[in-house]
Design a protein around this motif. Structure first.
Motif, PDB file in Angstrom:
ATOM      1  N   ALA A  85      -5.299   2.798  10.084  1.00 51.27           N
ATOM      2  CA  ALA A  85      -4.508   1.576  10.217  1.00 51.27           C
ATOM      3  C   ALA A  85      -3.036   1.807   9.908  1.00 51.27           C
ATOM      4  CB  ALA A  85      -5.061   0.479   9.302  1.00 51.27           C
ATOM      5  N   ASP A  86      -2.753   2.633   8.920  1.00 52.00           N
ATOM      6  CA  ASP A  86      -1.373   2.839   8.494  1.00 52.00           C
ATOM      7  C   ASP A  86      -0.723   4.050   9.154  1.00 52.00           C
ATOM      8  OD1 ASP A  86      -0.746   0.735   6.503  1.00 52.00           O
ATOM      9  OD2 ASP A  86      -2.429   1.579   5.399  1.00 52.00           O
ATOM     10  N   ALA A  87      -1.179   5.246   8.800  1.00 57.19           N
ATOM     11  CA  ALA A  87      -0.484   6.453   9.250  1.00 57.19           C
ATOM     12  C   ALA A  87      -0.601   6.670  10.759  1.00 57.19           C
ATOM     13  CB  ALA A  87      -1.015   7.663   8.490  1.00 57.19           C
ATOM     14  N   ILE A  88      -1.833   6.634  11.271  1.00 57.71           N
ATOM     15  CA  ILE A  88      -2.012   6.850  12.716  1.00 57.71           C
ATOM     16  C   ILE A  88      -1.441   5.679  13.509  1.00 57.71           C
ATOM     17  CG2 ILE A  88      -3.744   7.066  14.546  1.00 57.71           C
ATOM     18  CD1 ILE A  88      -5.447   8.708  12.586  1.00 57.71           C
ATOM     19  N   GLY A  89      -1.638   4.462  13.009  1.00 59.99           N
ATOM     20  CA  GLY A  89      -1.071   3.291  13.684  1.00 59.99           C
ATOM     21  C   GLY A  89       0.437   3.372  13.798  1.00 59.99           C
ATOM     22  N   ALA A  90       1.092   3.781  12.703  1.00 59.97           N
ATOM     23  CA  ALA A  90       2.550   3.919  12.731  1.00 59.97           C
ATOM     24  C   ALA A  90       2.979   5.012  13.696  1.00 59.97           C
ATOM     25  CB  ALA A  90       3.060   4.219  11.323  1.00 59.97           C
ATOM     26  N   ARG A  91       2.281   6.142  13.648  1.00 58.08           N
ATOM     27  CA  ARG A  91       2.605   7.241  14.569  1.00 58.08           C
ATOM     28  C   ARG A  91       2.492   6.783  16.019  1.00 58.08           C
ATOM     29  NH1 ARG A  91      -1.926  11.532  15.497  1.00 58.08           N
ATOM     30  NH2 ARG A  91      -2.624   9.686  16.659  1.00 58.08           N
ATOM     31  N   ASP A  92       1.420   6.086  16.329  1.00 59.00           N
ATOM     32  CA  ASP A  92       1.205   5.638  17.707  1.00 59.00           C
ATOM     33  C   ASP A  92       2.199   4.564  18.129  1.00 59.00           C
ATOM     34  OD1 ASP A  92      -0.857   7.436  17.772  1.00 59.00           O
ATOM     35  OD2 ASP A  92      -2.468   5.939  17.668  1.00 59.00           O
ATOM     36  N   ALA A  93       2.853   3.942  17.132  1.00 63.32           N
ATOM     37  CA  ALA A  93       3.895   2.952  17.430  1.00 63.32           C
ATOM     38  C   ALA A  93       5.269   3.612  17.534  1.00 63.32           C
ATOM     39  CB  ALA A  93       3.912   1.868  16.352  1.00 63.32           C
ATOM     40  N   GLY A  94       5.293   4.950  17.449  1.00 62.98           N
ATOM     41  CA  GLY A  94       6.547   5.677  17.586  1.00 62.98           C
ATOM     42  C   GLY A  94       7.290   5.900  16.290  1.00 62.98           C
ATOM     43  N   MET A  95       6.637   5.605  15.155  1.00 63.66           N
ATOM     44  CA  MET A  95       7.242   5.785  13.838  1.00 63.66           C
ATOM     45  C   MET A  95       6.767   7.095  13.210  1.00 63.66           C
ATOM     46  SD  MET A  95       6.457   1.854  12.670  1.00 63.66           S
ATOM     47  CE  MET A  95       7.278   1.883  11.072  1.00 63.66           C
ATOM     48  N   HIS A  96       7.270   7.393  12.046  1.00 62.99           N
ATOM     49  CA  HIS A  96       6.783   8.526  11.271  1.00 62.99           C
ATOM     50  C   HIS A  96       5.704   8.009  10.313  1.00 62.99           C
ATOM     51  CE1 HIS A  96      10.024  11.126  12.711  1.00 62.99           C
ATOM     52  NE2 HIS A  96      10.838  10.105  12.503  1.00 62.99           N
ATOM     53  N   GLY A  97       4.470   8.409  10.549  1.00 62.50           N
ATOM     54  CA  GLY A  97       3.361   7.933   9.739  1.00 62.50           C
ATOM     55  C   GLY A  97       3.103   8.841   8.551  1.00 62.50           C
ATOM     56  N   VAL A  98       3.034   8.229   7.358  1.00 63.63           N
ATOM     57  CA  VAL A  98       2.755   8.980   6.131  1.00 63.63           C
ATOM     58  C   VAL A  98       1.522   8.365   5.473  1.00 63.63           C
ATOM     59  CG1 VAL A  98       3.587   9.702   3.869  1.00 63.63           C
ATOM     60  CG2 VAL A  98       5.198   9.542   5.796  1.00 63.63           C
ATOM     61  N   TRP A  99       0.523   9.204   5.263  1.00 67.01           N
ATOM     62  CA  TRP A  99      -0.710   8.769   4.606  1.00 67.01           C
ATOM     63  C   TRP A  99      -0.620   9.081   3.125  1.00 67.01           C
ATOM     64  CZ3 TRP A  99      -5.780  11.950   4.435  1.00 67.01           C
ATOM     65  CH2 TRP A  99      -6.820  11.182   3.871  1.00 67.01           C
ATOM     66  N   ILE A 100      -0.727   8.048   2.283  1.00 69.96           N
ATOM     67  CA  ILE A 100      -0.818   8.292   0.849  1.00 69.96           C
ATOM     68  C   ILE A 100      -2.290   8.295   0.469  1.00 69.96           C
ATOM     69  CG2 ILE A 100      -0.357   5.833   0.315  1.00 69.96           C
ATOM     70  CD1 ILE A 100       0.814   6.922  -2.408  1.00 69.96           C
ATOM     71  N   ASN A 101      -2.761   9.455   0.092  1.00 73.96           N
ATOM     72  CA  ASN A 101      -4.164   9.665  -0.257  1.00 73.96           C
ATOM     73  C   ASN A 101      -4.240   9.909  -1.753  1.00 73.96           C
ATOM     74  OD1 ASN A 101      -6.852  10.317  -0.407  1.00 73.96           O
ATOM     75  ND2 ASN A 101      -6.614  12.358   0.469  1.00 73.96           N
ATOM     76  N   ARG A 102      -4.375   8.809  -2.513  1.00 75.52           N
ATOM     77  CA  ARG A 102      -4.302   8.908  -3.969  1.00 75.52           C
ATOM     78  C   ARG A 102      -5.497   9.639  -4.579  1.00 75.52           C
ATOM     79  NH1 ARG A 102      -0.318   6.206  -6.442  1.00 75.52           N
ATOM     80  NH2 ARG A 102       0.888   4.653  -5.281  1.00 75.52           N
ATOM     81  N   THR A 103      -6.551   9.838  -3.825  1.00 79.77           N
ATOM     82  CA  THR A 103      -7.717  10.564  -4.356  1.00 79.77           C
ATOM     83  C   THR A 103      -7.541  12.072  -4.237  1.00 79.77           C
ATOM     84  OG1 THR A 103      -8.887  10.452  -2.234  1.00 79.77           O
ATOM     85  CG2 THR A 103      -9.252   8.650  -3.801  1.00 79.77           C
ATOM     86  N   GLY A 104      -6.476  12.514  -3.571  1.00 77.38           N
ATOM     87  CA  GLY A 104      -6.213  13.941  -3.462  1.00 77.38           C
ATOM     88  C   GLY A 104      -6.703  14.528  -2.152  1.00 77.38           C
ATOM     89  N   PRO A 105      -6.432  15.795  -1.900  1.00 78.46           N
ATOM     90  CA  PRO A 105      -6.803  16.447  -0.640  1.00 78.46           C
ATOM     91  C   PRO A 105      -8.296  16.322  -0.347  1.00 78.46           C
ATOM     92  CG  PRO A 105      -5.360  17.851  -1.928  1.00 78.46           C
ATOM     93  CD  PRO A 105      -5.737  16.707  -2.824  1.00 78.46           C
TER      94      PRO A 105
END
Length: 227
Positions: A176-196
């Motif tokens: 919803a956030d990172a991929i959605g932003a990327r597909d909207a032409g933005m730079h998508g950043v995923w914050i994964n607080r649980t770690g890699p």
């Protein structure tokens, strides 16, 4: 700069789990609660229900799935109690204010983009002292569409007066956030607080585990990518 709210800035899951436990005695049915909530929020965004109807009918449907049939009056009573516990438990992650102060110091315009469905999200933002940091607040229930729909991302960019290609969006939901932003032409950043997770990050995205990593990402990696 665009930021998701719940579970990016606000530790929503912890407060929501506690609120659910206060209503049913435990949080074992958390996954069920999330699925039923997502379904009813979609109906609310489609105009089938207003926010008050949505949350009360959602709670009624949740208990029905657990085998307990409630009147709408009883479901409403239980939901009101859950909401009281929920709002009392709202808190920011400790990395939020330092990051927002840094962003403000850079002069970057900032928007919040939330898939929340009602006025309560603005109340939450104000109650937690976040309002002064945002130049725009986009709430799905007000815009009429939700992430990952590119319309809500583009509406945020328009509100900030910045083209999508020059805008970064950070959020905790990969699709919803990172991929959605990327597909909207933005730079998508995923914050994964649980770690890699050990998986491969989809192409065109960046990942961080704390908002403390965001300044370096913006200054180094993303600046180089747009140079």
């Amino acid at each position: 700069m665009c930021l998701d709210v719940d579970d990016t800035l606000v530790d929503y899951s912890t407060s929501s789990r506690a609120a659910l436990a206060s209503m049913v005695g435990n949080a074992d049915a958390w996954s069920l609660w999330q699925r039923i909530t997502d379904d009813h929020v979609s109906r609310q965004l489609a105009g089938e229900l207003d926010y008050e109807q949505m949350r009360n009918i959602r709670t009624q449907a949740f208990f029905s799935a657990l085998g307990e049939e409630l009147s709408i009056e009883e479901a409403t009573r239980r939901e009101i109690g859950r909401q009281e516990v929920l709002s009392a438990g709202w808190c920011l992650f400790p990395d939020v204010i330092p990051m927002l102060d840094w962003l403000r110091a850079t002069g970057l315009p900032i928007a919040a983009i939330s898939n929340a469905s009602g006025r309560h999200q603005r109340v939450k933002i104000a109650q937690l002292g976040l309002s002064s940091y945002f130049d725009a607040v986009l709430i799905a229930g007000e815009v009429g569409c939700a992430k990952p729909d590119r319309v809500i991302f583009h509406t945020a960019c328009l509100s900030l007066g910045v083209p999508p290609g020059d805008t970064v969006h950070v959020g905790d939901r990969l699709h919803a956030d990172a991929i959605g932003a990327r597909d909207a032409g933005m730079h998508g950043v995923w914050i994964n607080r649980t770690g890699p997770t050990g998986g491969t990050l989809p192409a065109g995205l960046s990942s961080i585990t704390t908002l403390a990593e965001l300044p370096e990402l913006l200054v180094c990696e993303l600046s180089a990518a747009t140079a």
